[in-house]
Design a protein around this motif. Sequence first.
Motif, short mmCIF file in Angstrom:
data_model
loop_
_atom_site.label_atom_id
_atom_site.label_comp_id
_atom_site.label_asym_id
_atom_site.label_seq_id
_atom_site.Cartn_x
_atom_site.Cartn_y
_atom_site.Cartn_z
N LYS A 115 8.49 -7.92 -5.36
CA LYS A 115 7.64 -8.07 -6.08
C LYS A 115 7.99 -9.18 -7.07
O LYS A 115 6.76 -9.64 -7.66
CB LYS A 115 7.13 -6.76 -6.82
N ALA A 116 9.07 -9.45 -7.48
CA ALA A 116 9.26 -10.33 -8.24
C ALA A 116 8.39 -11.82 -8.26
O ALA A 116 7.86 -12.49 -9.06
CB ALA A 116 10.72 -10.73 -8.21
N ASP A 117 8.24 -12.18 -6.87
CA ASP A 117 7.41 -13.47 -6.65
C ASP A 117 6.04 -13.08 -6.27
O ASP A 117 5.50 -14.36 -5.87
CB ASP A 117 8.17 -14.07 -5.52
N PRO A 119 3.40 -13.60 -8.46
CA PRO A 119 2.71 -14.88 -8.90
C PRO A 119 2.83 -16.09 -7.83
O PRO A 119 1.82 -16.80 -8.03
CB PRO A 119 3.68 -15.06 -10.19
N PHE A 120 3.73 -15.91 -6.98
CA PHE A 120 3.91 -17.26 -6.02
C PHE A 120 3.15 -16.89 -4.66
O PHE A 120 3.09 -17.99 -4.12
CB PHE A 120 5.18 -17.87 -5.93
N TYR A 121 2.80 -15.78 -4.35
CA TYR A 121 2.33 -15.26 -3.10
C TYR A 121 1.14 -16.02 -2.52
O TYR A 121 0.75 -16.17 -1.43
CB TYR A 121 2.56 -14.22 -2.58
#
Lengths: 302, 710
Positions: A115-117, A119-121
């Motif tokens: 879930k950390a990324d 914002p980039f998906y």
Amino acid sequence: MSFLITEVQRFCMHDGDGVRTTVFVKGCSLRCLWCHNPEAISANNDFFYDEAKCISCGWCIDQCTANAHRTENDIHVLHRELCIRCGACFHGCVAGAITPVAREMEPEEIMKAVKADIPFYGETGGVTLSGGEPLFDTEKTVSFLTAIKKEGISTCVETCGMFDGRIIPKLQRCCDLLFYDIKDTDPVRLFQNTGGDLTKILANLQRADEAGIPTVLRLIVLNGINNNKAHAARIAEIYKDLKHCRYAELLPYHPYGDAKRDRLGLTPQGKQDWIPSKEAILCFAEMLKKAQVPVKIEGSML
Amino acid sequence: MLTEFYTVTGNRPVRLSEDTRRLALRALDAEFGLDIKANLPVNMEEIQGFKQLPRLEQYTLCIEQIASQAPLRILSKKLAGSASLDLASFHFLPATYHGEPVFSSLSHLTCGFDRILKTGYRGVRMQIKERLKTATEEEKLFLHSMLRCLDAAGVFHQRYLDNIKGLMETADEKNRGEYEELYHNLKNVPEHPPKSFREAVQSLWFQFAFVRLCGNWPGIGRIDSMLGEYLKNDLKQGVITLDEARETIAHFFIMGCEWIKGEFCWGSGDAQHYQNLVLSGCDSDGNLIYNEVTDLVLEVVEEMSISDFPISVRLNKDTPDRLYRKIADVMKHGCGVVAVYHEDICIRALEKIGYPLCDARKFANDGCWEIQVPGETNFSYHSVNFLGLFQEQVLGVVGEGTSKDYDSFEELYEAYEMAVQSWTANYVTNTNLDQDYHTPGSLMAVFTAGCIENARDYLDNGPHYVMKSIHAGGFPDVSNSLLAIKELVYDKKMLTLAELLTILRNNWEGNEYLRQYALNKITYFGNDDDKADTMFRRVYDSFCHAVSLYPKKGNVFVTPGISTFGREIEWRYTHGATAFGARQGDILASNLAPTPGTDKAGATAVIKSACKCDMTKMSGSTALHIRLLPSSVRGEDGTQAIISLLRGFYQLGGFFLQLDVIDGSELQKAQENPEAYRNLSVRVSGWSARFITLTKPWQDMIIARNSQGL
């Protein structure tokens, strides 16, 4: 319910649509000679040993239960053949000469990492399961994929096709894209080089397609092995029968797996001869294209 | 001889004419820069009694001499005007007396070219004459100096017109047509507002060229905002095609390369002359600026590997997919030409310290990435190494003093906070917050709003805004040091603080086990690890808080900025050994980027770590840079990857992001075989430089930076 994970790799752009976080699961149903993730083949944990980083502090020698780590002439030496993979030395090497190949991760921990990324998906990115063979343990994998889907993240699974096909109906509900390896279409050659059963691999592909799962055919190209007309023709036939296959992607063989084999104490298996030239790859791609198969190489559709 | 434009990956498109491309390659090949090496500065000894004259008069005479004597050269038949005096490229007014430059020059500002474009020099003249009516005697002196600078600009202009006329008369048929057009476009500008796109570009270039000729290095600013309407009108009327407009813009870029010499220059690379461009973003009313000029500028740099105009694109919520894609397409080729701002954060940062919204929205930048209102600002900065401060004053491991001791981590942190506040207080008290008036600048004052109204010089508190920025470096290093000390000494109690500090004083000698532990067993800033990033945020907030204790005084702002600008190279010899395992001599953090070697989780993790800070506190600006491996930006997948990084950066609230695409091994090859890599540029700090023109320490620093990707 934990997974043995070799790596959670962020910012991958060649493992599915968009930017993805790829989770590499340990354990594979094949033994491909050319594998570039050899550390992920065995389902049991192991360690990498990078001799250049060793500072001979002696810590691992103190831990070792099998006398594999020793002092010889005042420096540290590893006798890998004695190692019993007890794990005592896996996690404490300060110099990073000994690093564990994998670690146990609970689904919650993997989920947090994944879930950390977000914002980039964006619209297209998400999570990819790879390895090894992520469908080695089908129920566990499906359960995890379902949890990811619940978070609104897209899922992709990279598979070699050697898995229990009964999972496919459940897989359809939680897998947005199946990256399907077809390493070879000659059954004898395939078995010799990978241990794989072509019938089973193609049957699973068929079932996945019938269940409506979108696929991408991932084709490793090895000079002198499968880089020929017969294989291309066979791939084209396979593609024609699929209703939900988006395209085929060519993956030229590269020998980088051998550096890892070295750090695992394994003999190299790769051959420079297997590396296809740029022209050879384009030629293979053209054969597929002529047979109406959409082809992707080097990150772009041809 | 350069025959092609360098690219790190893929193929550059070909849209420009063969002639234009060849001209660009000649410029990149240093032909034009080397040509002016022989051009001597004007000699002020020719003026009787020069030395006895007041400084302002000396300055004005220098400008007049330069204008009337500087050699003329026509390199491009589309744009006239050349900064042809070599000394100007060394940041001096190219005028000497007994061989010594008389005046330094000005930089770190963007001129108000947009205003001059709209009113012409004529409009400025009128304003000055109006102001004279109510001016004191002293003010009159200054205002008259400005008028004479404008007259000098006119002299320079007329010389070019005469020169072109002469060329027209002796030219053959084809060339005569081109010179006629050149004459026609130059004739009425910059004195009057332009009537066409070509005139507008010529006006902008000519203004810029004259200012540069006089030794000043301004940024150009929001070029698409300035030129967009002209092009739209001309396209609508069928007076120009997109291809023709692209050629004109390409020539603007080529002319900007006229100082390239292909040689070492102060270590920071040749042709780093702060020729900054800012694209897109909103106007004062909040409407998006995105027009054909935006696209054409990006297309020109996509095609030609010209890195001499650092470009920053202002991203906001309205930035369309198409623009993101164009940015990614340029970035893929490497050379670090294009960077991005998070416009909303920048505007908010300025508003928070007292800028009205409509002014904050105008922002452009200066020599690197420091935001400022263009054409209205005097910007200067002071660089300080906070790691050095920490090591010396808080720990006592470098310098004369003895090692300090603290009973708890909180005590140690408090000492650090006090040190930062004390340093800041000292700076604010001792710095001359009233102007540091070391050189007249009437010419630049022409381009800076406020100077006419106030009838005061650029450095004499004339401009509307004066920003003095504290630029502190070493933040990731301080944060990582604190993290390591907390873990080793206070949490895990592996050794006492006294023992650790002794080890640091001895540069980690004989303690390799502990050093490796510190290096490898602790997760540091830049890995999206909350523990490490919380510490970083704390250090960041302490600094911002210390500066916020000094709100604006009149029109003077003291702002916090985080940067190193390449000073991490000189600081390597003074910072001593650090608690996180670095040794004396190691090159540490660049700007906001993680300490080299500590970022192990990829590009997205770096962005996430940095964005945990509230960037609206950073009115003095900061920059995060990330290097990507060429293999990770291949093909359409690679374009998508870059776009995702940019969008993620925006969503997470970053400030400024520089992406460079390069493989460290390629740079090593360039070190070994420079001739084969003459056109390879890299993003250094807020600028790009041709790698082989950097001195070895700078090259090594860049090679040591971690490349992200697979």
